[in-house]
Write an enzyme that holds these catalytic residues in place. Structure first.
Site: not given
Ligand code: 3PY
Length: 249
Positions: A172, A211, A9, A166, A11, A94, A96
């Protein structure tokens, strides 16, 4: 036996120049990998992936898609547009996007339905925040997120899903769930899939994200219900991404 799947991913990272190098290094290092692999890139780079990756073992896809088929939705990208660029995958929900764009479980479900209808594999992201984990709500949170998707799709479509667990607190931050913590949640997700379609559930790939890196990939993917990874930062370096793909062999 489920084939492992490792998806990068990217991003909001990349440039035409740096992507060209990264993609060719990944493709060159893929030889004889037993795992499937793909990159999910910013939409402007889908054409570059199509041009550079067609005919290789590395798949590609997008990081989001609209639930709408087309029309007056400024800034949105439809499943038909992803099809135009040969996408095999799309990341949906996701954390985010849930956090910064307010995506609800219902919107995530509608996007998954749109992707499935177009024959694009949705990688549906699911995960709890730190506060939810500390309040012992992890299982309830993931059940609600997955439940919204399962309620919107047919039992037959279960086989076409990929899930990514996740934990938000591991994204992150450099923190990773232990293999056992991740396995416990993957097992809960698998049981929920079984309730919708027991036969299909056995074949659904449930990826771990948050991570994952070369140092922890092998032990995470050794767990019985961890079928690969959705990789953030480590997907931006060919050597690290390849090390994770080969850890899945
Ligand atoms: C991460 O590992 O940071 C991710 O968010 C992967 O999607």
């Amino acid at each position: 036996m489920r084939r492992k799947l490792v998806v990068g991913n990217w991003k909001m990272n990349g440039s035409r120049t740096s992507n060209a190098v990264l993609l060719s290094e990944i493709v060159a290092g893929l030889a004889a990998s037993g795992a499937a692999s793909a990159v999910c890139v910013p939409a402007p780079y889908l054409a570059q992936c199509q041009a550079q990756l067609a005919g290789t073992a590395l798949g590609w896809g997008a990081q989001d898609v609209s639930a709408h088929a087309g029309g007056a939705y400024t800034g949105e990208i439809s499943v038909a547009m992803l099809q135009d660029f040969g996408c095999g995958y799309v990341v949906i929900g996701h954390s985010e996007r849930r956090a910064y764009h307010g995506e609800s479980d219902a919107q995530v479900a509608a996007k998954a339905v749109a992707a499935l209808a177009a024959g694009i594999t949705p990688i549906v992201c699911i995960g709890e925040t730190l506060a939810q984990r500390e309040a012992d709500q992890t299982n309830a949170v993931v059940a609600q997120q997955l439940g919204a998707v399962l309620a919107a799709i047919s039992a037959d479509d279960v086989a076409k899903l990929v899930l990514a667990y996740e934990p938000v607190w591991a994204i992150g931050t450099g923190k990773t769930a232990t293999p056992q913590m991740a396995q416990d949640v993957h097992q809960v997700l698998r049981a929920q899939l079984v309730a919708k379609n027991a036969v299909a559930a056995a074949g659904v790939q449930i990826l771990y994200g948050g991570s994952m890196k070369p140092e922890n990939a092998k032990e995470l993917m050794a767990m019985p219900d961890i079928d690969g990874g959705l990789i953030g930062g480590a997907a931006l370096k060919a050597a690290d991404f390849l090390a994770i793909i080969h850890a899945a062999d």
